[in-house]
Write a protein that holds these residues in place. Structure first.
Motif, PDB file in Angstrom:
ATOM      1  N   GLY A   1       1.552   2.179 -23.567  1.00 39.05           N
ATOM      2  CA  GLY A   1       1.407   0.824 -23.048  1.00 39.05           C
ATOM      3  C   GLY A   1       1.963   0.609 -21.660  1.00 39.05           C
ATOM      4  N   GLU A   2       2.518   1.654 -21.049  1.00 39.28           N
ATOM      5  CA  GLU A   2       3.033   1.522 -19.687  1.00 39.28           C
ATOM      6  C   GLU A   2       2.113   2.282 -18.734  1.00 39.28           C
ATOM      7  OE1 GLU A   2       7.642   0.792 -19.771  1.00 39.28           O
ATOM      8  OE2 GLU A   2       7.202   2.745 -20.638  1.00 39.28           O
ATOM      9  N   ARG A   3       1.890   1.681 -17.556  1.00 39.53           N
ATOM     10  CA  ARG A   3       0.935   2.257 -16.605  1.00 39.53           C
ATOM     11  C   ARG A   3       1.580   2.331 -15.217  1.00 39.53           C
ATOM     12  NH1 ARG A   3      -4.406  -0.960 -16.420  1.00 39.53           N
ATOM     13  NH2 ARG A   3      -5.621   0.893 -16.853  1.00 39.53           N
ATOM     14  N   VAL A   4       1.326   3.438 -14.537  1.00 43.70           N
ATOM     15  CA  VAL A   4       1.769   3.637 -13.153  1.00 43.70           C
ATOM     16  C   VAL A   4       0.544   4.004 -12.330  1.00 43.70           C
ATOM     17  CG1 VAL A   4       3.181   5.026 -11.591  1.00 43.70           C
ATOM     18  CG2 VAL A   4       4.082   4.385 -13.855  1.00 43.70           C
ATOM     19  N   PHE A   5       0.340   3.309 -11.221  1.00 49.15           N
ATOM     20  CA  PHE A   5      -0.801   3.580 -10.349  1.00 49.15           C
ATOM     21  C   PHE A   5      -0.293   4.160  -9.034  1.00 49.15           C
ATOM     22  CE2 PHE A   5      -4.384   2.720  -7.521  1.00 49.15           C
ATOM     23  CZ  PHE A   5      -5.464   3.072  -8.325  1.00 49.15           C
ATOM     24  N   LEU A   6      -0.811   5.350  -8.685  1.00 42.31           N
ATOM     25  CA  LEU A   6      -0.399   6.056  -7.471  1.00 42.31           C
ATOM     26  C   LEU A   6      -1.556   6.073  -6.476  1.00 42.31           C
ATOM     27  CD1 LEU A   6       1.184   9.172  -9.218  1.00 42.31           C
ATOM     28  CD2 LEU A   6       2.457   7.334  -8.116  1.00 42.31           C
ATOM     29  N   ALA A   7      -1.347   5.451  -5.341  1.00 40.08           N
ATOM     30  CA  ALA A   7      -2.347   5.470  -4.269  1.00 40.08           C
ATOM     31  C   ALA A   7      -1.594   5.794  -2.979  1.00 40.08           C
ATOM     32  CB  ALA A   7      -3.062   4.130  -4.163  1.00 40.08           C
ATOM     33  N   THR A   8      -1.315   7.070  -2.771  1.00 38.74           N
ATOM     34  CA  THR A   8      -0.371   7.472  -1.728  1.00 38.74           C
ATOM     35  C   THR A   8      -0.923   7.348  -0.311  1.00 38.74           C
ATOM     36  OG1 THR A   8      -1.005   9.787  -2.120  1.00 38.74           O
ATOM     37  CG2 THR A   8       0.955   8.972  -3.255  1.00 38.74           C
ATOM     38  N   HIS A   9      -2.208   7.026  -0.182  1.00 40.18           N
ATOM     39  CA  HIS A   9      -2.784   6.663   1.119  1.00 40.18           C
ATOM     40  C   HIS A   9      -3.571   5.362   1.007  1.00 40.18           C
ATOM     41  CE1 HIS A   9      -2.105   9.893   4.114  1.00 40.18           C
ATOM     42  NE2 HIS A   9      -1.806  10.605   3.040  1.00 40.18           N
ATOM     43  N   GLY A  10      -3.190   4.527   0.042  1.00 36.65           N
ATOM     44  CA  GLY A  10      -3.984   3.342  -0.226  1.00 36.65           C
ATOM     45  C   GLY A  10      -5.258   3.717  -0.968  1.00 36.65           C
ATOM     46  N   PHE A  11      -6.001   2.700  -1.392  1.00 35.26           N
ATOM     47  CA  PHE A  11      -7.203   2.986  -2.177  1.00 35.26           C
ATOM     48  C   PHE A  11      -8.088   1.754  -2.227  1.00 35.26           C
ATOM     49  CE2 PHE A  11      -9.437   3.834  -6.301  1.00 35.26           C
ATOM     50  CZ  PHE A  11      -9.991   5.054  -5.947  1.00 35.26           C
ATOM     51  N   HIS A  12      -9.391   1.968  -1.961  1.00 32.36           N
ATOM     52  CA  HIS A  12     -10.384   0.909  -2.083  1.00 32.36           C
ATOM     53  C   HIS A  12     -11.292   1.255  -3.272  1.00 32.36           C
ATOM     54  CE1 HIS A  12      -9.221  -0.985   1.668  1.00 32.36           C
ATOM     55  NE2 HIS A  12      -9.288   0.179   2.278  1.00 32.36           N
ATOM     56  N   PRO A  13     -11.028   0.712  -4.457  1.00 30.93           N
ATOM     57  CA  PRO A  13     -11.799   1.097  -5.641  1.00 30.93           C
ATOM     58  C   PRO A  13     -13.208   0.517  -5.626  1.00 30.93           C
ATOM     59  CG  PRO A  13     -10.240  -0.647  -6.178  1.00 30.93           C
ATOM     60  CD  PRO A  13      -9.945  -0.234  -4.767  1.00 30.93           C
ATOM     61  N   ASN A  14     -14.109   1.249  -6.271  1.00 34.02           N
ATOM     62  CA  ASN A  14     -15.456   0.711  -6.443  1.00 34.02           C
ATOM     63  C   ASN A  14     -15.485  -0.172  -7.695  1.00 34.02           C
ATOM     64  OD1 ASN A  14     -15.760   2.420  -8.736  1.00 34.02           O
ATOM     65  ND2 ASN A  14     -16.550   4.087  -7.460  1.00 34.02           N
ATOM     66  N   THR A  15     -16.651  -0.737  -8.004  1.00 33.82           N
ATOM     67  CA  THR A  15     -16.758  -1.691  -9.113  1.00 33.82           C
ATOM     68  C   THR A  15     -16.358  -1.077 -10.449  1.00 33.82           C
ATOM     69  OG1 THR A  15     -18.546  -2.838  -7.952  1.00 33.82           O
ATOM     70  CG2 THR A  15     -18.321  -3.270 -10.308  1.00 33.82           C
ATOM     71  N   GLU A  16     -16.809   0.147 -10.697  1.00 39.34           N
ATOM     72  CA  GLU A  16     -16.468   0.825 -11.948  1.00 39.34           C
ATOM     73  C   GLU A  16     -14.968   1.079 -12.044  1.00 39.34           C
ATOM     74  OE1 GLU A  16     -17.513   5.005 -14.296  1.00 39.34           O
ATOM     75  OE2 GLU A  16     -18.653   4.435 -12.508  1.00 39.34           O
ATOM     76  N   GLN A  17     -14.363   1.490 -10.939  1.00 40.17           N
ATOM     77  CA  GLN A  17     -12.924   1.759 -10.936  1.00 40.17           C
ATOM     78  C   GLN A  17     -12.117   0.476 -11.121  1.00 40.17           C
ATOM     79  OE1 GLN A  17     -12.914   3.771  -7.175  1.00 40.17           O
ATOM     80  NE2 GLN A  17     -13.005   5.816  -8.103  1.00 40.17           N
ATOM     81  N   ILE A  18     -12.581  -0.611 -10.531  1.00 42.97           N
ATOM     82  CA  ILE A  18     -11.892  -1.897 -10.717  1.00 42.97           C
ATOM     83  C   ILE A  18     -11.888  -2.288 -12.191  1.00 42.97           C
ATOM     84  CG2 ILE A  18     -12.034  -4.381 -10.254  1.00 42.97           C
ATOM     85  CD1 ILE A  18     -13.031  -3.660  -7.429  1.00 42.97           C
TER      86      ILE A  18
ATOM     87  N   VAL B   1      -2.546  -3.312   0.066  1.00 42.31           N
ATOM     88  CA  VAL B   1      -1.544  -3.554  -0.978  1.00 42.31           C
ATOM     89  C   VAL B   1      -1.937  -4.807  -1.764  1.00 42.31           C
ATOM     90  CG1 VAL B   1       0.892  -3.935  -1.495  1.00 42.31           C
ATOM     91  CG2 VAL B   1       0.259  -2.484   0.439  1.00 42.31           C
ATOM     92  N   LYS B   2      -2.331  -5.865  -1.046  1.00 47.54           N
ATOM     93  CA  LYS B   2      -2.747  -7.105  -1.717  1.00 47.54           C
ATOM     94  C   LYS B   2      -3.981  -6.873  -2.597  1.00 47.54           C
ATOM     95  CE  LYS B   2      -3.723 -11.993  -1.028  1.00 47.54           C
ATOM     96  NZ  LYS B   2      -4.752 -12.062  -2.072  1.00 47.54           N
ATOM     97  N   GLU B   3      -4.941  -6.093  -2.086  1.00 47.14           N
ATOM     98  CA  GLU B   3      -6.131  -5.790  -2.867  1.00 47.14           C
ATOM     99  C   GLU B   3      -5.754  -5.144  -4.194  1.00 47.14           C
ATOM    100  OE1 GLU B   3     -10.278  -3.134  -2.497  1.00 47.14           O
ATOM    101  OE2 GLU B   3      -8.776  -3.075  -0.893  1.00 47.14           O
ATOM    102  N   LEU B   4      -4.838  -4.171  -4.149  1.00 45.88           N
ATOM    103  CA  LEU B   4      -4.427  -3.465  -5.368  1.00 45.88           C
ATOM    104  C   LEU B   4      -3.581  -4.356  -6.277  1.00 45.88           C
ATOM    105  CD1 LEU B   4      -3.607   0.017  -3.790  1.00 45.88           C
ATOM    106  CD2 LEU B   4      -5.629  -0.598  -5.133  1.00 45.88           C
ATOM    107  N   VAL B   5      -2.725  -5.178  -5.690  1.00 47.96           N
ATOM    108  CA  VAL B   5      -1.918  -6.109  -6.490  1.00 47.96           C
ATOM    109  C   VAL B   5      -2.813  -7.109  -7.215  1.00 47.96           C
ATOM    110  CG1 VAL B   5      -0.277  -8.043  -6.328  1.00 47.96           C
ATOM    111  CG2 VAL B   5       0.236  -5.883  -5.199  1.00 47.96           C
ATOM    112  N   ASP B   6      -3.835  -7.609  -6.539  1.00 51.39           N
ATOM    113  CA  ASP B   6      -4.750  -8.570  -7.162  1.00 51.39           C
ATOM    114  C   ASP B   6      -5.468  -7.963  -8.368  1.00 51.39           C
ATOM    115  OD1 ASP B   6      -4.089 -10.524  -5.350  1.00 51.39           O
ATOM    116  OD2 ASP B   6      -5.863 -10.257  -4.091  1.00 51.39           O
ATOM    117  N   ILE B   7      -5.779  -6.679  -8.285  1.00 46.00           N
ATOM    118  CA  ILE B   7      -6.488  -6.005  -9.381  1.00 46.00           C
ATOM    119  C   ILE B   7      -5.533  -5.641 -10.520  1.00 46.00           C
ATOM    120  CG2 ILE B   7      -7.784  -3.936 -10.037  1.00 46.00           C
ATOM    121  CD1 ILE B   7      -8.804  -3.892  -7.080  1.00 46.00           C
ATOM    122  N   LEU B   8      -4.395  -5.048 -10.170  1.00 44.83           N
ATOM    123  CA  LEU B   8      -3.511  -4.450 -11.166  1.00 44.83           C
ATOM    124  C   LEU B   8      -2.470  -5.418 -11.732  1.00 44.83           C
ATOM    125  CD1 LEU B   8      -2.918  -1.144  -9.207  1.00 44.83           C
ATOM    126  CD2 LEU B   8      -4.024  -1.262 -11.447  1.00 44.83           C
TER     127      LEU B   8
END
Length: 257
Positions: A141-158, A194-201
């Motif tokens: 139930g715990e999740r860690v997301f690593l995007a060490t150069h940032g990340f722009h996910p596609n629709t499926e990844q979101i 960072v905001k993009e990823l925070v909004d998703i995660l």
């Protein structure tokens, strides 16, 4: 349970998620050279944690194929028994660590189970270098997301990122680092990503990474345009970041849950 510790003040981490103890992108000595020394050479301004002080670990995760993530000299000294990495460097890892188990992850093989943790590889949509991928780690139930150069996910990844339990930890760069297109273009996309990823995660904790002001020589350093992250006080005044932001500017290990 999640424990986290910086191993250098750039992009090397120790992460414990329940039973799994993981080193991420260890670079603890020497320089990193991209292609040729005249093109890009960098080294730490702040001394990393010593090898003798590295916590015990079960595996190493290499998040990117580039030498500040895949640092051969450090890996040779650490001699990990298991390395998880993009499949593009699987052969190179086996060459320097012939006794280790090397597990390659790719779009074709995006999932791995190890010590109660599921690793999910999220490939970038880019087709040419530089290619910067991301990883999701999930355990009980715990999740860690690593995007060490940032990340722009596609629709499926979101959709995948929004599924399941909430995200405990996001590790991603706050700095914006850009080069001319011929030299690689955007290396780190900065605070807007960072905001993009925070909004998703919707993470509980956000850690900045790849944020050391390293010594650098070569062509890349002459053309790099860097917008450094705001001060801790200013970051905590950003409404969507505020209490999520963790300023881990030391080598002490902390427990999050």
């Amino acid at each position: 349970m999640i424990k986290i510790q910086r191993l250098n003040l750039d992009n090397s981490w120790f992460l414990q998620i329940n039973e799994l103890r993981l080193l991420i992108d260890p670079w603890l000595e020497g320089t990193e050279v991209d292609f040729f020394s005249w093109f890009n050479t960098q080294w730490h301004r702040t001394k990393p944690l010593s090898f003798q002080d590295v916590p015990e670990f079960d595996a190493v995760l290499i998040t990117q194929k580039y030498p500040d993530h895949f640092h051969k000299e450090t890996l040779k000294k650490l001699q990990p028994q298991k390395v998880i990495a993009p499949s593009s460097i699987q052969k190179a890892l086996k060459k320097i660590l012939p006794e280790a188990e090397i597990v390659g992850m790719s779009k074709a093989e995006p999932e791995l189970e190890f010590l109660g943790t599921t690793f999910t590889f999220l490939p970038t949509s880019r087709k040419i270098d530089p290619i910067y991928d991301a990883f999701m780690l999930e355990s009980e139930g715990e999740r860690v997301f690593l995007a060490t150069h940032g990340f722009h996910p596609n629709t499926e990844q979101i959709s995948f990122m929004k599924k399941g339990p909430g995200c405990e930890v996001l590790i991603t760069p706050f700095n914006e680092y850009r080069l001319p297109a011929l030299l690689g273009g955007t290396v780190s996309p900065g605070i807007e990503n960072v905001k993009e990823l925070v909004d998703i995660l919707k993470p509980k904790h956000v850690f900045a990474t790849h944020d050391e002001d390293k010594h650098a020589t070569g062509l890349v350093s002459k053309f790099a345009k860097i917008t450094w992250a705001k001060s801790e006080k200013e970051l905590r005044q950003i409404s969507w970041l505020a209490d999520r932001y963790q300023n881990l500017n030391h080598y002490n290990q902390i427990t999050l849950s």
